[in-house]
Design a protein around this motif. Structure first.
Motif, PDB file in Angstrom:
ATOM      1  N   LEU A  52       0.828  -1.204   0.000  1.00  0.00           N
ATOM      2  CA  LEU A  52       0.000   0.000   0.000  1.00  0.00           C
ATOM      3  C   LEU A  52       0.868   1.262   0.000  1.00  0.00           C
ATOM      4  CD1 LEU A  52      -3.002   0.684   0.093  1.00  0.00           C
ATOM      5  CD2 LEU A  52      -2.859   0.654   2.578  1.00  0.00           C
ATOM      6  N   THR A  53       0.460   2.237  -0.814  1.00  0.00           N
ATOM      7  CA  THR A  53       1.216   3.484  -0.918  1.00  0.00           C
ATOM      8  C   THR A  53       0.272   4.683  -0.847  1.00  0.00           C
ATOM      9  OG1 THR A  53       1.048   3.505  -3.334  1.00  0.00           O
ATOM     10  CG2 THR A  53       2.995   2.427  -2.392  1.00  0.00           C
ATOM     11  N   GLY A  54       0.860   5.856  -0.831  1.00  0.00           N
ATOM     12  CA  GLY A  54       0.115   7.096  -1.000  1.00  0.00           C
ATOM     13  C   GLY A  54      -0.811   7.468   0.142  1.00  0.00           C
ATOM     14  N   GLU A  56      -3.818   6.600   0.745  1.00  0.00           N
ATOM     15  CA  GLU A  56      -4.564   5.486   1.357  1.00  0.00           C
ATOM     16  C   GLU A  56      -3.756   4.858   2.487  1.00  0.00           C
ATOM     17  OE1 GLU A  56      -6.267   6.474  -2.455  1.00  0.00           O
ATOM     18  OE2 GLU A  56      -4.216   5.953  -1.942  1.00  0.00           O
ATOM     19  N   ARG A  57      -2.464   4.729   2.290  1.00  0.00           N
ATOM     20  CA  ARG A  57      -1.593   4.170   3.336  1.00  0.00           C
ATOM     21  C   ARG A  57      -1.611   5.074   4.569  1.00  0.00           C
ATOM     22  NH1 ARG A  57       3.708   1.166   3.190  1.00  0.00           N
ATOM     23  NH2 ARG A  57       4.936   1.936   4.931  1.00  0.00           N
ATOM     24  N   ARG A 124     -11.121   2.753  -1.956  1.00  0.00           N
ATOM     25  CA  ARG A 124      -9.938   3.408  -2.535  1.00  0.00           C
ATOM     26  C   ARG A 124      -8.711   2.510  -2.464  1.00  0.00           C
ATOM     27  NH1 ARG A 124     -10.778   7.908   0.991  1.00  0.00           N
ATOM     28  NH2 ARG A 124      -8.521   8.074   1.173  1.00  0.00           N
ATOM     29  N   ILE A 125      -8.561   1.776  -1.364  1.00  0.00           N
ATOM     30  CA  ILE A 125      -7.433   0.854  -1.217  1.00  0.00           C
ATOM     31  C   ILE A 125      -7.511  -0.231  -2.282  1.00  0.00           C
ATOM     32  CG2 ILE A 125      -6.471  -0.966   0.262  1.00  0.00           C
ATOM     33  CD1 ILE A 125      -7.153   0.887   2.672  1.00  0.00           C
ATOM     34  N   ARG A 127      -9.036  -0.203  -5.126  1.00  0.00           N
ATOM     35  CA  ARG A 127      -8.797   0.375  -6.463  1.00  0.00           C
ATOM     36  C   ARG A 127      -7.316   0.588  -6.722  1.00  0.00           C
ATOM     37  NH1 ARG A 127     -13.623   4.708  -6.288  1.00  0.00           N
ATOM     38  NH2 ARG A 127     -15.283   3.306  -6.951  1.00  0.00           N
ATOM     39  N   GLN A 128      -6.566   0.910  -5.678  1.00  0.00           N
ATOM     40  CA  GLN A 128      -5.139   1.166  -5.835  1.00  0.00           C
ATOM     41  C   GLN A 128      -4.350  -0.119  -6.089  1.00  0.00           C
ATOM     42  OE1 GLN A 128      -1.724   1.668  -2.809  1.00  0.00           O
ATOM     43  NE2 GLN A 128      -2.797   3.635  -2.792  1.00  0.00           N
TER      44      GLN A 128
END
Length: 146
Positions: A52-54, A56-57, A124-125, A127-128
């Motif tokens: 996980l990045t960005g 959302e993380r 959102r997670i 989708r990422q």
């Protein structure tokens, strides 16, 4: 007369402590000891931290209990994300577990995480991340257009 909606929207669940989170995982996963639940939470959250990045993380870490957030944030995201099944296989290899058991463990932990995070963030997670994570979070997997 009350009519229940077939799709229940979920706001974030207030889990105020890491102990409460561990007890939810222990109960839902039918783990015999708290230590076993803690080991599963640690391995799954660290593995998720590698994927996980960005924003959302950051947002997920902010919603988790402090100790759980530290596990997630302690990992450097991988340069190549893996599918949901790849996530399970990698975690099984790292922990010495069987894929079926690791799939169970992952589903239990990410199911609790999903309730803590709430529907909007989990959407959102998912989708990422590459395909296959929706099922790990206890959701139906939607096929993506090629």
């Amino acid at each position: 007369m009350t009519i229940l909606s077939p799709h229940k929207s979920s706001a974030p669940t207030a889990v105020t402590t890491f102990d409460q989170m561990l007890e939810k995982v222990r109960y839902e996963g039918a783990y015999p000891t708290r230590r076993q639940a803690e080991n599963v939470v640690q391995s799954v959250l660290e593995a998720l931290g590698r994927q996980l990045t960005g924003d959302e993380r950051v947002e997920l870490a902010a919603r988790l209990p402090r100790e759980a957030a530290a596990l997630l944030a302690s990992q450097i995201p991988a340069t190549r994300p893996v599918t949901g099944w790849g996530f399970v296989k990698d975690l099984a290899e790292r922990t010495g577990g069987r894929p079926a058991t690791t799939r169970w463990d992952t589903g239990v932990v990410l199911g609790v995480v999903a309730r803590i995070a709430g529907d909007d963030l989990v959407t959102r997670i998912v989708r990422q991340l590459p395909d296959g994570y929706a099922l790990l979070f206890g959701r139906a997997q939607r096929l993506r257009a090629a």
